[in-house]
Design a protein around this motif. Structure first.
Motif, PDB file in Angstrom:
ATOM      1  N   ALA A 133      -6.689 -15.214   2.525  1.00 23.69           N
ATOM      2  CA  ALA A 133      -5.406 -15.849   2.225  1.00 23.69           C
ATOM      3  C   ALA A 133      -4.334 -15.334   3.176  1.00 23.69           C
ATOM      4  N   THR A 134      -3.344 -16.146   3.439  1.00 26.39           N
ATOM      5  CA  THR A 134      -2.250 -15.746   4.310  1.00 26.39           C
ATOM      6  C   THR A 134      -1.464 -14.619   3.667  1.00 26.39           C
ATOM      7  N   ALA A 135      -1.378 -13.500   4.372  1.00 27.34           N
ATOM      8  CA  ALA A 135      -0.718 -12.326   3.804  1.00 27.34           C
ATOM      9  C   ALA A 135       0.783 -12.507   3.723  1.00 27.34           C
ATOM     10  N   GLY A 136       1.365 -13.170   4.725  1.00 30.55           N
ATOM     11  CA  GLY A 136       2.800 -13.357   4.715  1.00 30.55           C
ATOM     12  C   GLY A 136       3.538 -12.041   4.882  1.00 30.55           C
ATOM     13  N   GLU A 137       4.794 -12.043   4.520  1.00 27.88           N
ATOM     14  CA  GLU A 137       5.632 -10.859   4.644  1.00 27.88           C
ATOM     15  C   GLU A 137       6.106 -10.409   3.273  1.00 27.88           C
ATOM     16  N   ALA A 138       5.209 -10.414   2.303  1.00 31.53           N
ATOM     17  CA  ALA A 138       5.587 -10.022   0.952  1.00 31.53           C
ATOM     18  C   ALA A 138       6.055  -8.583   0.940  1.00 31.53           C
ATOM     19  N   GLY A 139       7.172  -8.336   0.292  1.00 32.98           N
ATOM     20  CA  GLY A 139       7.705  -6.982   0.221  1.00 32.98           C
ATOM     21  C   GLY A 139       6.980  -6.149  -0.806  1.00 32.98           C
ATOM     22  N   SER A 140       7.379  -4.892  -0.880  1.00 33.39           N
ATOM     23  CA  SER A 140       6.777  -3.995  -1.860  1.00 33.39           C
ATOM     24  C   SER A 140       7.263  -4.364  -3.262  1.00 33.39           C
ATOM     25  N   SER A 141       6.521  -3.915  -4.255  1.00 38.61           N
ATOM     26  CA  SER A 141       6.881  -4.163  -5.648  1.00 38.61           C
ATOM     27  C   SER A 141       6.259  -3.062  -6.492  1.00 38.61           C
ATOM     28  N   GLU A 142       6.698  -2.953  -7.719  1.00 39.87           N
ATOM     29  CA  GLU A 142       6.130  -1.947  -8.609  1.00 39.87           C
ATOM     30  C   GLU A 142       4.641  -2.201  -8.823  1.00 39.87           C
ATOM     31  N   GLY A 143       4.277  -3.476  -8.978  1.00 36.63           N
ATOM     32  CA  GLY A 143       2.869  -3.804  -9.174  1.00 36.63           C
ATOM     33  C   GLY A 143       2.024  -3.430  -7.978  1.00 36.63           C
ATOM     34  N   LEU A 144       2.530  -3.721  -6.773  1.00 36.72           N
ATOM     35  CA  LEU A 144       1.790  -3.372  -5.565  1.00 36.72           C
ATOM     36  C   LEU A 144       1.662  -1.859  -5.437  1.00 36.72           C
ATOM     37  N   ARG A 145       2.715  -1.137  -5.760  1.00 32.48           N
ATOM     38  CA  ARG A 145       2.669   0.326  -5.654  1.00 32.48           C
ATOM     39  C   ARG A 145       1.663   0.917  -6.637  1.00 32.48           C
ATOM     40  N   ARG A 146       1.619   0.378  -7.842  1.00 31.00           N
ATOM     41  CA  ARG A 146       0.638   0.880  -8.818  1.00 31.00           C
ATOM     42  C   ARG A 146      -0.785   0.592  -8.349  1.00 31.00           C
ATOM     43  N   LEU A 147      -0.995  -0.597  -7.784  1.00 29.76           N
ATOM     44  CA  LEU A 147      -2.329  -0.944  -7.291  1.00 29.76           C
ATOM     45  C   LEU A 147      -2.728  -0.025  -6.139  1.00 29.76           C
ATOM     46  N   MET A 148      -1.807   0.251  -5.234  1.00 26.21           N
ATOM     47  CA  MET A 148      -2.094   1.188  -4.155  1.00 26.21           C
ATOM     48  C   MET A 148      -2.386   2.572  -4.703  1.00 26.21           C
ATOM     49  N   SER A 149      -1.666   2.973  -5.732  1.00 23.90           N
ATOM     50  CA  SER A 149      -1.896   4.280  -6.343  1.00 23.90           C
ATOM     51  C   SER A 149      -3.288   4.375  -6.945  1.00 23.90           C
ATOM     52  N   VAL A 150      -3.735   3.294  -7.590  1.00 21.03           N
ATOM     53  CA  VAL A 150      -5.087   3.264  -8.145  1.00 21.03           C
ATOM     54  C   VAL A 150      -6.125   3.399  -7.044  1.00 21.03           C
ATOM     55  N   TRP A 151      -5.867   2.761  -5.910  1.00 21.18           N
ATOM     56  CA  TRP A 151      -6.793   2.804  -4.786  1.00 21.18           C
ATOM     57  C   TRP A 151      -6.867   4.207  -4.171  1.00 21.18           C
ATOM     58  N   TYR A 152      -5.722   4.868  -4.068  1.00 11.93           N
ATOM     59  CA  TYR A 152      -5.656   6.152  -3.370  1.00 11.93           C
ATOM     60  C   TYR A 152      -6.008   7.357  -4.247  1.00 11.93           C
ATOM     61  N   TYR A 153      -5.690   7.304  -5.535  1.00 15.33           N
ATOM     62  CA  TYR A 153      -5.798   8.501  -6.376  1.00 15.33           C
ATOM     63  C   TYR A 153      -6.540   8.181  -7.663  1.00 15.33           C
ATOM     64  N   PHE A 154      -7.210   9.188  -8.198  1.00 17.04           N
ATOM     65  CA  PHE A 154      -7.869   9.030  -9.487  1.00 17.04           C
ATOM     66  C   PHE A 154      -7.665  10.286 -10.316  1.00 17.04           C
ATOM     67  N   PHE A 155      -8.009  10.179 -11.594  1.00 18.34           N
ATOM     68  CA  PHE A 155      -7.842  11.282 -12.535  1.00 18.34           C
ATOM     69  C   PHE A 155      -9.215  11.759 -12.986  1.00 18.34           C
ATOM     70  N   PRO A 156      -9.751  12.826 -12.393  1.00 13.58           N
ATOM     71  CA  PRO A 156     -11.081  13.302 -12.785  1.00 13.58           C
ATOM     72  C   PRO A 156     -11.123  13.693 -14.256  1.00 13.58           C
TER      73      PRO A 156
END
Length: 438
Positions: free
Chosen positions: A233-256
């Motif tokens: 899909a066309t990525a476009g120039e969508a800005g950051s958002s709380e939802g995007l930040r949470r999704l990135m956080s899930v991707w980068y970090y986990f809770f053992p």
């Protein structure tokens, strides 16, 4: 929008028999009630009209007589709905119970929820404010029962889905993921538990990696077209958002879930944050391999105070690179970016950005650490907040290791530098072809 759940105790199933009633009513039962019962049997005419409008081929409705029955459907493995029409009043219900049921519903599915009530919008809408803030648009404004129609509901949800993977695309992903998990379990069940335990080596995360690796392979084969449709899909120039930040956080970090120390742990220590870099093989035999010393790198939060600290130390952090391990402005590779770090263990309600100082290596002697695996039970003063996931953890450790061990080389002489730049900017000459040469 196809799958719609209606939660309303005014569906007159009692007109057919005295019970006990099933937890959910399929469309055939409700269609029979709509077609066969006289209108007077329906205590609330708007409920009759809603059921009549939903019992058509365009929708796949399921009906419940209570919120508890609806929530049990998730436990039983029901495919999540696209939309839920939720009546606010039930025998014995309270505002608190209804809000708790809606919270669980919104957490368990990507459904849009329409609360409707004969009390009117003004009586219920103020109660939904905090819940709506947490679930960003998926809790539609409360409405009176007479004003809710499937066509209006479908239009509102289609508008909300615009530009997202919600709807049919999400259904395809869900179907493929569920199938991949099941096929992975089939293959794993053919292996004796002793064999699986040998792979895990006592570390639950190893087993998680094995399961996810198998699911990854299954999805790559069975869902390649769906994933390509999403990724293409066309990525476009969508800005950051709380939802995007949470999704990135899930991707980068986990809770053992265990208390073992691991490389990549982000630990709270001495009022700050540190990134554990002790190698995994050394953490398994902690006293023998490390002399009871845990090593970490200091991390600084990217807020006003942190930026002042970083710049006062001499770093010229004036921009960020395209990845977390890229060169960041004039600070170069001396800093590694860690975006969207959870501020509290087990939660992602609040996130913050940090940088790892590649030269700020610290260690502490853990005098009372017993033999064997390092655990937080014996690390006084350390508290794990989360852990950096792979491939990011491996990449960050590789970057900081290369920075601290870089031998350095002399700069090129000015003349040579100019010559090489000129060579790169000169158009390549095409050698003329001679007769008979190909």
């Amino acid at each position: 929008m196809k799958r719609v759940w209606v939660v309303d105790d005014k569906i007159p199933l009692h007109e057919l028999y005295d019970g006990p009633y099933p937890l959910r009513l399929d469309v055939g039962v409700v269609r029979h009630l709509v077609d066969q019962l006289p209108r007077e049997a329906w205590e609330e005419p708007p409920v009759l009209e809603l059921c009549r409008a939903l019992c058509v081929p365009e929708f796949e409705p399921t009906f419940f007589l209570s919120p508890q029955a609806m929530l049990q459907a998730f436990v039983d493995g029901a495919v999540p709905p696209h939309a839920v029409v939720f009546d606010w009043e039930y025998p014995g219900s309270t505002n608190e119970k209804n809000l708790a049921a809606l919270e669980r519903l919104l957490q368990r599915s990507f459904a849009y929820v329409q609360v409707y009530t004969h009390l009117g919008e003004a009586a219920v809408e103020p109660l939904l404010h905090n819940l709506r803030l947490r679930h960003k648009g998926r809790l539609l404004p409360a409405r009176s029962k007479a004003s809710v129609t499937p066509s209006d509901l479908a239009r509102a949800i289609r508008e909300a889905w615009e530009g997202t993977i919600a709807g049919e695309l999400a259904d395809k992903v869900r179907e493929q993921v569920f199938g991949a998990v099941e096929r992975s379990l089939i293959e794993m069940c053919a292996v004796p538990r002793a064999g699986i335990a040998a792979i895990a080596q006592g570390r639950p995360e190893n087993l998680v990696h094995v399961v996810l690796s198998k699911v990854r392979d299954e999805i790559a084969v069975g869902a390649s077209e769906v994933l390509a449709e999403i990724a293409g899909a066309t990525a476009g120039e969508a800005g950051s958002s709380e939802g995007l930040r949470r999704l990135m956080s899930v991707w980068y970090y986990f809770f053992p879930s265990d208390n073992r120390v691991r490389r990549g742990d982000l630990v709270e220590i001495d009022g700050g944050l540190g990134l554990v870099v002790t190698p995994p093989c050394d953490l398994v035999k902690f006293p023998k391999k490390t002399g009871r010393r845990l090593t970490w790198l200091r991390c600084i939060r990217l807020d006003a105070e942190g930026l002042e600290t970083i710049r006062a130390a001499g770093y010229k952090l004036n921009t960020v690179g395209n990845s977390i391990i890229a060169a960041h402005g004039e600070a170069g590779e001396a800093l590694v970016l860690l975006p969207n770090v959870p501020l509290e263990h087990g939660k992602r309600d609040a996130l913050a950005d940090y940088v790892v100082l590649c030269h700020a290596w610290e260690s502490r002697l853990i005098e009372d650490a017993p033999g064997g695996v390092a655990t937080y039970d014996h690390l006084s003063g350390f508290r794990r907040r989360c852990a950096l996931a792979d491939p990011f953890a491996t990449a960050v450790v590789a970057r900081v290791t290369s920075v601290i061990s870089s031998p350095g080389t002399p700069d090129l002489p000015g003349g040579e530098l100019a010559r090489l730049k000129q060579a790169l900017s000169t158009p390549t000459l095409v050698e003329p072809q001679t007769a008979g040469r190909r």
